[in-house]
Design a protein around this motif. Structure first.
Motif, PDB file in Angstrom:
ATOM      1  N   MET A 183       0.956  -1.098  -0.049  1.00 40.81           N
ATOM      2  CA  MET A 183       0.018  -0.069  -0.118  1.00 40.81           C
ATOM      3  C   MET A 183       0.801   1.249  -0.066  1.00 40.81           C
ATOM      4  O   MET A 183       0.616   2.247  -0.641  1.00 40.81           O
ATOM      5  CB  MET A 183      -0.960   0.130   1.134  1.00 40.81           C
ATOM      6  N   ILE A 184       1.910   1.258   0.923  1.00 40.62           N
ATOM      7  CA  ILE A 184       2.895   2.431   0.818  1.00 40.62           C
ATOM      8  C   ILE A 184       3.653   2.781  -0.411  1.00 40.62           C
ATOM      9  O   ILE A 184       3.663   3.946  -1.005  1.00 40.62           O
ATOM     10  CB  ILE A 184       3.862   2.223   2.075  1.00 40.62           C
ATOM     11  N   ALA A 185       3.805   1.595  -0.959  1.00 34.39           N
ATOM     12  CA  ALA A 185       4.756   1.664  -2.370  1.00 34.39           C
ATOM     13  C   ALA A 185       3.788   2.050  -3.448  1.00 34.39           C
ATOM     14  O   ALA A 185       4.354   2.436  -4.581  1.00 34.39           O
ATOM     15  CB  ALA A 185       5.627   0.321  -2.514  1.00 34.39           C
ATOM     16  N   GLY A 186       2.721   1.451  -3.385  1.00 32.01           N
ATOM     17  CA  GLY A 186       1.788   1.848  -4.738  1.00 32.01           C
ATOM     18  C   GLY A 186       1.569   0.392  -5.471  1.00 32.01           C
ATOM     19  O   GLY A 186       1.188   0.772  -6.466  1.00 32.01           O
ATOM     20  N   GLY A 187       1.410  -0.539  -4.626  1.00 30.02           N
ATOM     21  CA  GLY A 187       1.246  -1.954  -5.193  1.00 30.02           C
ATOM     22  C   GLY A 187       2.521  -2.559  -5.173  1.00 30.02           C
ATOM     23  O   GLY A 187       3.548  -2.528  -5.055  1.00 30.02           O
ATOM     24  N   GLU A 188       2.012  -4.115  -5.324  1.00 31.26           N
ATOM     25  CA  GLU A 188       3.070  -4.951  -5.289  1.00 31.26           C
ATOM     26  C   GLU A 188       4.371  -4.986  -6.590  1.00 31.26           C
ATOM     27  O   GLU A 188       5.527  -4.883  -6.136  1.00 31.26           O
ATOM     28  CB  GLU A 188       2.480  -6.611  -5.521  1.00 31.26           C
ATOM     29  N   ALA A 189       4.019  -4.653  -7.557  1.00 30.38           N
ATOM     30  CA  ALA A 189       5.143  -4.431  -8.640  1.00 30.38           C
ATOM     31  C   ALA A 189       5.991  -3.282  -8.190  1.00 30.38           C
ATOM     32  O   ALA A 189       7.231  -3.711  -8.462  1.00 30.38           O
ATOM     33  CB  ALA A 189       4.361  -4.043 -10.016  1.00 30.38           C
ATOM     34  N   ALA A 190       5.336  -2.203  -7.836  1.00 30.56           N
ATOM     35  CA  ALA A 190       6.197  -1.154  -7.385  1.00 30.56           C
ATOM     36  C   ALA A 190       7.059  -1.411  -6.169  1.00 30.56           C
ATOM     37  O   ALA A 190       8.350  -1.174  -6.067  1.00 30.56           O
ATOM     38  CB  ALA A 190       5.180   0.281  -6.897  1.00 30.56           C
ATOM     39  N   TRP A 191       6.539  -2.201  -5.284  1.00 32.76           N
ATOM     40  CA  TRP A 191       7.305  -2.775  -4.129  1.00 32.76           C
ATOM     41  C   TRP A 191       8.735  -3.593  -4.542  1.00 32.76           C
ATOM     42  O   TRP A 191       9.641  -3.407  -4.157  1.00 32.76           O
ATOM     43  CB  TRP A 191       6.396  -3.436  -3.023  1.00 32.76           C
ATOM     44  N   ARG A 192       8.116  -4.665  -5.276  1.00 35.43           N
ATOM     45  CA  ARG A 192       9.305  -5.484  -5.854  1.00 35.43           C
ATOM     46  C   ARG A 192      10.327  -4.709  -6.570  1.00 35.43           C
ATOM     47  O   ARG A 192      11.660  -5.402  -6.612  1.00 35.43           O
ATOM     48  CB  ARG A 192       8.693  -6.722  -6.763  1.00 35.43           C
ATOM     49  N   ALA A 193       9.781  -3.790  -7.156  1.00 34.71           N
ATOM     50  CA  ALA A 193      11.032  -2.821  -8.154  1.00 34.71           C
ATOM     51  C   ALA A 193      11.928  -2.134  -7.259  1.00 34.71           C
ATOM     52  O   ALA A 193      13.195  -2.057  -7.429  1.00 34.71           O
ATOM     53  CB  ALA A 193      10.415  -2.164  -9.117  1.00 34.71           C
TER      54      ALA A 193
END
Length: 479
Positions: A183-193
């Motif tokens: 949620m903080i990152a803006g989604g799982e893809a953004a987090w994994r990146a």
């Protein structure tokens, strides 16, 4: 900056520690791996003995070292705070699980809270020489461990855009924690990146045992793309051998087992070789974290990280003193300087920590920024260039000039490049000091703390994101 000029271990000493660690893994092994870990590591080549201990053939260790990530980047929420680990690059930050806050004015200790943790993050965000925030204290005002873990993530990441390190109390809490980070990152893809939070994982219980639940946490965070700090924290003379070299051997062996574990799950997953051997004062049984021996062990660990070519971290900069006093100053400076000079990638506990990791102090964190600034200047060393040693200026000053260098162009230019000036440290004369009211160092640090905390946190979340987080999780910090 790159260190590496301080090398307490000789090349022969490094080789002997390495060979002894391999012997320990092959002959002693580690107990208490979870069933999932046993399956993962035996499929990779570890051997499960009839005594329940996993043993690691040398060829397996060497194979996994070849697969392990060498240079890694720990991301900040703001890319300008990214940390590139590897070689002898040095970064200083906080860490720990203190259960008390230090009040330097009342000379008292009280239980730490989630607000204290958030305030520490906000202070770190404004300090030039503190490069990352690993959770330095426990939220004692949140008795539910799941809520404490989630609120620790929230308090840290909403306080700073620098890289954050956190822990999970139980494996079942990981899913919600990762959900919060998505949620903080803006989604799982953004987090994994760009995973801007790493897991500080005490995957072993020295001597030579796996910490079963922490290993299960590690398996889950690796699957979620979170970097891992493989943390071995034996106490020399208690849970680690009594000699400095022996304590390093055990820490290296335990972390090498972690390298096997991680890379058997996901080859090349970002992991920090976290040898954190500590010491006991045998006169009392208390930790002696501010000792010269502790400084030497952490520096020696840095050499072992460099021997393996792995990003690594160790503890330095914390004090046994209960207050930010003269004892705290000499203890913090000694180990911070030696850790930096050794080229330790991640210097944990570098500022704010007292009472052998039991107490954290915001004022000491601010003063620690000055200490680390001086330590970094030592790491930088002395640049000997043609311009620096040119005698032309010496000739003009001594033969044709005023007999001093104060008005020279080089003096002005070098003032901003060759010298580090403390933010709060006082260098006035006694007369000037008296004329300005005899300022107190702790009072100055408190004023700086209040100045920082009076400002709106620059790392705060977008209001819509924050509202969504609060709707899903019980966040204890006020809006």
């Amino acid at each position: 900056m790159e260190g590496g000029t301080f090398t307490p271990l000789t090349p022969e000493g490094i080789r002997r520690i390495h060979l002894a660690a391999l012997d320990a893994l092959e002959q002693v092994g580690l107990a208490d791996a979870p069933p999932s870990g046993i399956d993962i590591m035996t499929r990779a080549g570890a051997v499960l003995g009839e005594d329940g201990r996993l043993r690691f053939p040398r060829a397996l260790v060497e194979d996994m070292l070849a697969k392990a990530a060498k240079g890694i980047t720990l991301c900040g929420r703001d890319p300008r705070h990214d940390l590139t680990l590897g070689a002898r690059r040095v970064h200083y930050g906080t860490a720990g699980a203190a259960v008390h806050m230090v009040d330097p004015h009342g000379r008292e200790y009280r239980e730490s809270t989630v607000q204290d943790l958030h305030d520490a993050a906000r202070i770190v965000d404004q300090l030039d020489n503190i490069h990352f925030l690993q959770r330095p204290m426990v939220c004692r005002d949140i008795p539910d461990n799941r809520e404490m873990d989630l609120n620790s993530i929230y308090a840290c990441t909403s306080g700073t855009t620098k890289h954050v390190g956190i822990s999970f109390s139980e494996p079942d809490f990981v899913e919600d924690g990762i959900g919060l980070l998505h949620m903080i990152a803006g989604g799982e893809a953004a987090w994994r990146a760009r995973p801007f939070v790493s897991n500080s994982n005490c995957f072993v219980v020295p001597p030579m045992k796996f910490a079963t639940e922490s290993c299960q946490v590690m398996e889950k965070v690796i699957a979620a793309g979170m970097p891992v700090l493989l943390l071995s924290a034996g106490m020399a003379t208690a849970t680690a051998p009594p000699t400095l070299a022996g304590a390093i051997v055990q820490a290296v062996a335990e972390c090498l087992a972690g390298v096997v574990y991680v890379n058997a799950i996901a080859p090349g997953h970002p992991a920090i070789f976290g040898t954190w051997p500590f010491l006991v004062d045998l006169r009392s049984g208390a930790m002696s974290g501010g000792s010269g021996e502790q400084a030497l062990m952490s520096a020696g660990c840095a050499q072992m990280h460099q021997f393996y070519g792995l990003p690594g971290g160790a503890a330095a900069g914390f004090s046994d003193s209960k207050l930010p006093d003269m004892q705290a100053g000499w203890e913090q400076m000694c180990s911070n300087v030696l850790a930096g000079l050794s080229g330790l990638n991640m210097v944990y506990e570098a500022a704010g920590m007292h009472a052998s990791l039991l107490g954290f102090c915001h004022e000491s964190l601010i003063l620690g920024d000055d200490i680390v600034g001086q330590a970094l200047r030592c790491v930088r060393g002395i640049e000997v260039t043609e311009d620096a040693v040119s005698i032309e200026m010496m000739r003009s000053v001594c033969l044709d000039g005023p007999g001093h260098y104060l008005g020279e162009d080089q003096t002005l230019s070098r003032m901003q490049t060759d010298f580090v000036y403390p933010t709060l440290g006082d260098r006035t004369s006694p007369k000037e000091w008296a004329e300005v009211g005899k300022p107190d160092l702790i009072a100055a640090a408190t004023a700086r703390k209040e100045e920082i905390l009076a400002q709106r946190a620059s790392a705060r979340f977008d209001p819509q994101v924050d509202a969504a987080i609060r709707a899903r999780f019980n966040i204890h910090l006020p809006q």
